[in-house]
Design a protein around this motif. Structure first.
Motif, PDB file in Angstrom:
ATOM      1  N   LEU A 140       0.821  -1.077  -0.174  1.00  0.00           N
ATOM      2  CA  LEU A 140      -0.075  -0.069   0.016  1.00  0.00           C
ATOM      3  C   LEU A 140       0.877   1.202  -0.117  1.00  0.00           C
ATOM      4  CD1 LEU A 140      -2.705  -1.006   2.549  1.00  0.00           C
ATOM      5  CD2 LEU A 140      -2.933  -1.197   0.255  1.00  0.00           C
ATOM      6  N   ARG A 141       0.583   2.225  -1.031  1.00  0.00           N
ATOM      7  CA  ARG A 141       1.255   3.267  -1.061  1.00  0.00           C
ATOM      8  C   ARG A 141       0.658   4.664  -0.461  1.00  0.00           C
ATOM      9  NH1 ARG A 141       6.319   3.209  -3.564  1.00  0.00           N
ATOM     10  NH2 ARG A 141       6.738   1.263  -4.594  1.00  0.00           N
ATOM     11  N   LEU A 142       1.330   5.506  -0.192  1.00  0.00           N
ATOM     12  CA  LEU A 142       0.601   6.936   0.019  1.00  0.00           C
ATOM     13  C   LEU A 142       0.770   7.655  -0.952  1.00  0.00           C
ATOM     14  CD1 LEU A 142      -0.039   8.726   2.388  1.00  0.00           C
ATOM     15  CD2 LEU A 142       2.149   9.772   2.429  1.00  0.00           C
ATOM     16  N   ASN A 143      -0.442   8.423  -1.316  1.00  0.00           N
ATOM     17  CA  ASN A 143      -0.496   9.100  -2.709  1.00  0.00           C
ATOM     18  C   ASN A 143       0.094  10.589  -2.014  1.00  0.00           C
ATOM     19  OD1 ASN A 143      -1.377  11.084  -4.560  1.00  0.00           O
ATOM     20  ND2 ASN A 143      -3.017   9.604  -5.334  1.00  0.00           N
ATOM     21  N   MET A 144       1.327  10.730  -2.267  1.00  0.00           N
ATOM     22  CA  MET A 144       1.813  11.932  -1.816  1.00  0.00           C
ATOM     23  C   MET A 144       1.206  13.191  -2.224  1.00  0.00           C
ATOM     24  SD  MET A 144       3.911  13.057   0.268  1.00  0.00           S
ATOM     25  CE  MET A 144       5.429  11.951   0.712  1.00  0.00           C
ATOM     26  N   GLY A 145       0.712  13.198  -3.684  1.00  0.00           N
ATOM     27  CA  GLY A 145       0.141  14.740  -3.991  1.00  0.00           C
ATOM     28  C   GLY A 145      -0.998  14.776  -3.319  1.00  0.00           C
ATOM     29  N   ARG A 146      -1.846  13.879  -3.223  1.00  0.00           N
ATOM     30  CA  ARG A 146      -3.159  13.996  -2.505  1.00  0.00           C
ATOM     31  C   ARG A 146      -2.880  14.240  -0.981  1.00  0.00           C
ATOM     32  NH1 ARG A 146      -7.800   9.460  -3.931  1.00  0.00           N
ATOM     33  NH2 ARG A 146      -7.911  10.156  -6.289  1.00  0.00           N
ATOM     34  N   GLY A 166      17.439  23.404  14.689  1.00  0.00           N
ATOM     35  CA  GLY A 166      16.748  24.351  14.316  1.00  0.00           C
ATOM     36  C   GLY A 166      15.191  23.862  14.044  1.00  0.00           C
ATOM     37  N   HIS A 167      14.310  24.885  13.578  1.00  0.00           N
ATOM     38  CA  HIS A 167      12.944  24.375  13.118  1.00  0.00           C
ATOM     39  C   HIS A 167      12.848  24.081  11.753  1.00  0.00           C
ATOM     40  CE1 HIS A 167       9.116  23.964  14.636  1.00  0.00           C
ATOM     41  NE2 HIS A 167       8.585  24.678  13.682  1.00  0.00           N
ATOM     42  N   HIS A 168      12.270  23.168  11.406  1.00  0.00           N
ATOM     43  CA  HIS A 168      12.341  22.763   9.909  1.00  0.00           C
ATOM     44  C   HIS A 168      10.774  22.474   9.330  1.00  0.00           C
ATOM     45  CE1 HIS A 168      16.523  22.129  10.130  1.00  0.00           C
ATOM     46  NE2 HIS A 168      16.395  21.415  11.131  1.00  0.00           N
ATOM     47  N   THR A 169      10.609  23.194   8.329  1.00  0.00           N
ATOM     48  CA  THR A 169       9.079  22.946   7.854  1.00  0.00           C
ATOM     49  C   THR A 169       9.203  22.142   6.685  1.00  0.00           C
ATOM     50  OG1 THR A 169       8.599  25.122   8.710  1.00  0.00           O
ATOM     51  CG2 THR A 169       7.221  24.257   6.909  1.00  0.00           C
ATOM     52  N   LEU A 170       8.119  21.123   6.367  1.00  0.00           N
ATOM     53  CA  LEU A 170       8.167  20.180   5.179  1.00  0.00           C
ATOM     54  C   LEU A 170       8.206  21.324   3.926  1.00  0.00           C
ATOM     55  CD1 LEU A 170       6.633  17.061   5.258  1.00  0.00           C
ATOM     56  CD2 LEU A 170       5.642  18.760   3.507  1.00  0.00           C
ATOM     57  N   ASP A 171       9.030  20.799   2.994  1.00  0.00           N
ATOM     58  CA  ASP A 171       8.915  21.342   1.744  1.00  0.00           C
ATOM     59  C   ASP A 171       8.123  20.438   0.717  1.00  0.00           C
ATOM     60  OD1 ASP A 171       9.673  22.238  -0.771  1.00  0.00           O
ATOM     61  OD2 ASP A 171      11.784  22.744  -0.515  1.00  0.00           O
ATOM     62  N   PRO A 172       6.974  20.831   0.329  1.00  0.00           N
ATOM     63  CA  PRO A 172       6.054  19.859  -0.658  1.00  0.00           C
ATOM     64  C   PRO A 172       7.039  19.263  -2.041  1.00  0.00           C
ATOM     65  CG  PRO A 172       5.079  21.707  -0.044  1.00  0.00           C
ATOM     66  CD  PRO A 172       6.403  22.146   0.314  1.00  0.00           C
ATOM     67  N   ASP A 173       7.620  20.306  -2.428  1.00  0.00           N
ATOM     68  CA  ASP A 173       8.483  19.795  -3.669  1.00  0.00           C
ATOM     69  C   ASP A 173       9.434  18.874  -3.303  1.00  0.00           C
ATOM     70  OD1 ASP A 173       6.908  21.566  -5.065  1.00  0.00           O
ATOM     71  OD2 ASP A 173       8.352  23.229  -5.035  1.00  0.00           O
ATOM     72  N   ARG A 174      10.319  19.128  -2.111  1.00  0.00           N
ATOM     73  CA  ARG A 174      11.317  18.189  -1.999  1.00  0.00           C
ATOM     74  C   ARG A 174      10.525  16.678  -1.384  1.00  0.00           C
ATOM     75  NH1 ARG A 174      16.558  19.705   1.652  1.00  0.00           N
ATOM     76  NH2 ARG A 174      17.076  17.470   0.985  1.00  0.00           N
ATOM     77  N   ILE A 175       9.726  16.979  -0.693  1.00  0.00           N
ATOM     78  CA  ILE A 175       9.129  15.539  -0.185  1.00  0.00           C
ATOM     79  C   ILE A 175       8.746  14.605  -1.586  1.00  0.00           C
ATOM     80  CG2 ILE A 175       6.719  16.100   0.605  1.00  0.00           C
ATOM     81  CD1 ILE A 175       7.627  14.182   3.171  1.00  0.00           C
ATOM     82  N   GLN A 176       7.898  15.406  -2.445  1.00  0.00           N
ATOM     83  CA  GLN A 176       7.568  14.741  -3.781  1.00  0.00           C
ATOM     84  C   GLN A 176       8.791  14.211  -4.298  1.00  0.00           C
ATOM     85  OE1 GLN A 176       4.534  14.101  -5.111  1.00  0.00           O
ATOM     86  NE2 GLN A 176       3.209  15.911  -4.955  1.00  0.00           N
ATOM     87  N   ASN A 177       9.867  14.928  -4.605  1.00  0.00           N
ATOM     88  CA  ASN A 177      10.810  14.592  -5.206  1.00  0.00           C
ATOM     89  C   ASN A 177      11.901  13.158  -4.510  1.00  0.00           C
ATOM     90  OD1 ASN A 177      10.281  16.097  -7.271  1.00  0.00           O
ATOM     91  ND2 ASN A 177      11.479  17.910  -6.621  1.00  0.00           N
ATOM     92  N   ASP A 178      11.960  13.679  -3.238  1.00  0.00           N
ATOM     93  CA  ASP A 178      12.981  12.708  -2.608  1.00  0.00           C
ATOM     94  C   ASP A 178      12.091  11.287  -2.144  1.00  0.00           C
ATOM     95  OD1 ASP A 178      14.713  14.692  -2.790  1.00  0.00           O
ATOM     96  OD2 ASP A 178      14.860  15.366  -0.740  1.00  0.00           O
ATOM     97  N   ILE A 179      10.749  11.443  -1.699  1.00  0.00           N
ATOM     98  CA  ILE A 179      10.252  10.339  -1.115  1.00  0.00           C
ATOM     99  C   ILE A 179       9.123  10.089  -1.917  1.00  0.00           C
ATOM    100  CG2 ILE A 179       8.961   9.524   1.162  1.00  0.00           C
ATOM    101  CD1 ILE A 179      10.649  11.244   2.736  1.00  0.00           C
ATOM    102  N   GLY A 180       8.184  10.650  -2.349  1.00  0.00           N
ATOM    103  CA  GLY A 180       7.161  10.547  -3.424  1.00  0.00           C
ATOM    104  C   GLY A 180       6.105   9.882  -2.542  1.00  0.00           C
ATOM    105  N   ASP A 181       5.779   8.649  -3.232  1.00  0.00           N
ATOM    106  CA  ASP A 181       4.667   7.840  -2.934  1.00  0.00           C
ATOM    107  C   ASP A 181       5.180   6.478  -2.044  1.00  0.00           C
ATOM    108  OD1 ASP A 181       2.968   9.518  -4.475  1.00  0.00           O
ATOM    109  OD2 ASP A 181       2.194   7.785  -5.644  1.00  0.00           O
ATOM    110  N   ALA A 182       5.351   6.849  -0.860  1.00  0.00           N
ATOM    111  CA  ALA A 182       6.025   5.912   0.117  1.00  0.00           C
ATOM    112  C   ALA A 182       5.172   4.938   0.410  1.00  0.00           C
ATOM    113  CB  ALA A 182       6.489   6.403   1.418  1.00  0.00           C
ATOM    114  N   VAL A 183       5.941   3.577   0.431  1.00  0.00           N
ATOM    115  CA  VAL A 183       5.290   2.414   1.032  1.00  0.00           C
ATOM    116  C   VAL A 183       4.954   2.346   2.580  1.00  0.00           C
ATOM    117  CG1 VAL A 183       5.281  -0.136   1.235  1.00  0.00           C
ATOM    118  CG2 VAL A 183       6.117   0.742  -0.618  1.00  0.00           C
TER     119      VAL A 183
END
Ligand code: GLU
Length: 279
Positions: A140-146, A166-183
Motif C-alpha cells: 500500500l502506497r501513500l498518494n503523496m500528491g493527495r 533548528g526548526h524545519h518545515t516540510l517542503d512539498p516539492d522536496r518530499i515529492q522528489n525525495d520520498i514520493g509515494d512511500a510504501v
C-alpha cells in the motif's frame, strides 16, 4: 510534559556500536532530565525478526547499564492498531495498492509512461488503483500528491541534534522528489512499514524526544507528514552522528565485527564501549 524518549531496535541482527551509541545517548539524556526511557521492539518485519536477536538486545542493553520501563512494547503484538491507522488514510483516498516489483519501478523510471505523473522515486504506475482492487502480495502506497493537498498547514518539527539544529518545515516539492509515494503497508496484509508503526507508537507512548541516527533524518519529514494527517503530536527530534568504521563506512547489522556481543566476548567493559563511541 515529562521528557520521554525511546530506543527502538528491530531484532533483525546483533546490536553494534552504532546502536550502543544511540541507546546510551537516549538513556543519558533521559537520566539528565529526570525523564523516562522506553525500549520498543520494532519486529513487524516477520521475515527478518528473530526471537534470539530480541533476547540478545535485552542482554546487551542491560550489560551496558541501561534500564527501561516494563512492559516493553513489541510491535508484532499490535498489528491491528497500525492497520487501523492505515485504513483511516485509505478511507480518505490517500492510499492505493501497488503490485510493482523493484524491477518494474526501475523500468518505468527509465521510460516514463505517458499520462502518469512522475512523483519521487515511484513512477506512479498503480496510483489510479482503488483500494478494493488490493490482492494479497500488493503493497500500500501513500498518494503523496493527495496527502499534501489534505494538509491544512505544512507540518514542521524542532531538531536539537548537532547537524540540523533548528526548526524545519516540510517542503512539498522536496518530499515529492525525495520520498514520493512511500510504501506504508507492506505486501503481507495487516503489516505496516516501520515508518508508520513508529509514528503510531511514538504518539501512543507520549514520546517527547526521538533520539536516533542521522540516517533517518529524511524519514522524519515523512513521519511529520503522517503525524499531521493522523492528527498526532510531533515530538522533538535529535538525529545524532553515525558511528563509522576505520574506513569511514557506516556500520550495518551484517557487520558482526562491531557487534556489542563480540566486544563483550573479547573482554571489553561497558565503560570501554562508552569510550569507543565517544561518550
Ligand atoms: N527500528 C528502527 C531501526 O532499527 C529505528 C527507528 C527509530 O528509531 O525511529 O533502524
Amino acid at each position: 510534559m515529562t521528557f520521554t524518549t525511546r530506543f527502538a531496535p528491530s531484532p533483525t541482527g546483533p546490536l553494534h556500536l552504532g546502536h550502543a551509541y544511540s541507546a546510551l545517548l537516549a538513556y543519558d539524556m533521559a537520566q539528565a532530565r529526570a525523564g523516562r526511557f522506553l525500549l520498543r521492539i520494532e519486529d513487524t518485519d516477520t521475515s527478518r525478526a528473530r526471537p534470539e536477536w530480541e533476547t540478545q538486545i535485552y542482554d546487551d542493553l542491560s550489560w551496558l547499564g541501561i534500564r527501561w520501563e516494563a512492559p516493553v512494547l513489541r510491535q508484532s503484538q499490535h498489528l491491528q492498531r497500525y492497520n487501523d491507522a492505515l485504513m483511516q488514510l485509505a478511507a480518505r483516498g490517500l492510499i492505493y495498492p501497488c503490485s510493482c516489483k523493484r524491477r518494474d519501478i526501475r523500468a518505468a523510471l527509465a521510460a516514463p509512461q505517458e499520462g502518469v505523473a512522475q512523483s519521487g522515486p515511484y513512477p506512479g504506475t498503480c496510483r489510479a488503483r482503488a483500494m478494493s482492487s488490493r490482492i494479497p502480495g500488493d503493497a500500500l502506497r501513500l498518494n503523496m500528491g493527495r496527502a499534501l493537498m489534505a494538509l491544512t498547514a505544512l507540518p514542521s518539527f524542532t531538531e536539537d541534534g548537532p547537524s540540523h539544529a533548528g526548526h524545519h518545515t516540510l517542503d512539498p516539492d522536496r518530499i515529492q522528489n525525495d520520498i514520493g509515494d512511500a510504501v506504508l503497508g507492506r505486501k503481507e496484509i495487516e503489516t505496516v512499514s516501520y515508518v508508520m508503526a513508529a509514528v503510531i507508537d511514538d504518539a501512543r507512548q507520549n514520546i517527547t524526544h526521538v533520539v536516533r541516527g542521522q540516517d533517518l533524518y529524511q524519514t522524519t519529514f515523512l513521519q511529520i507528514l503522517l503525524q499531521a494527517l493522523l492528527a498526532l503530536p510531533t515530538p522533538i527530534y535529535h538525529h545524532h552522528a553515525l558511528i563509522r568504521d576505520e574506513a569511514g563506512k557506516r556500520l550495518a547489522k551484517r557487520d558482526d565485527a562491531r557487534a556489542i556481543a563480540k566486544y563483550r566476548a573479547d573482554g571489553a567493559s561497558p565503560g570501554d564501549i562508552r569510550r569507543l563511541v565517544g561518550l
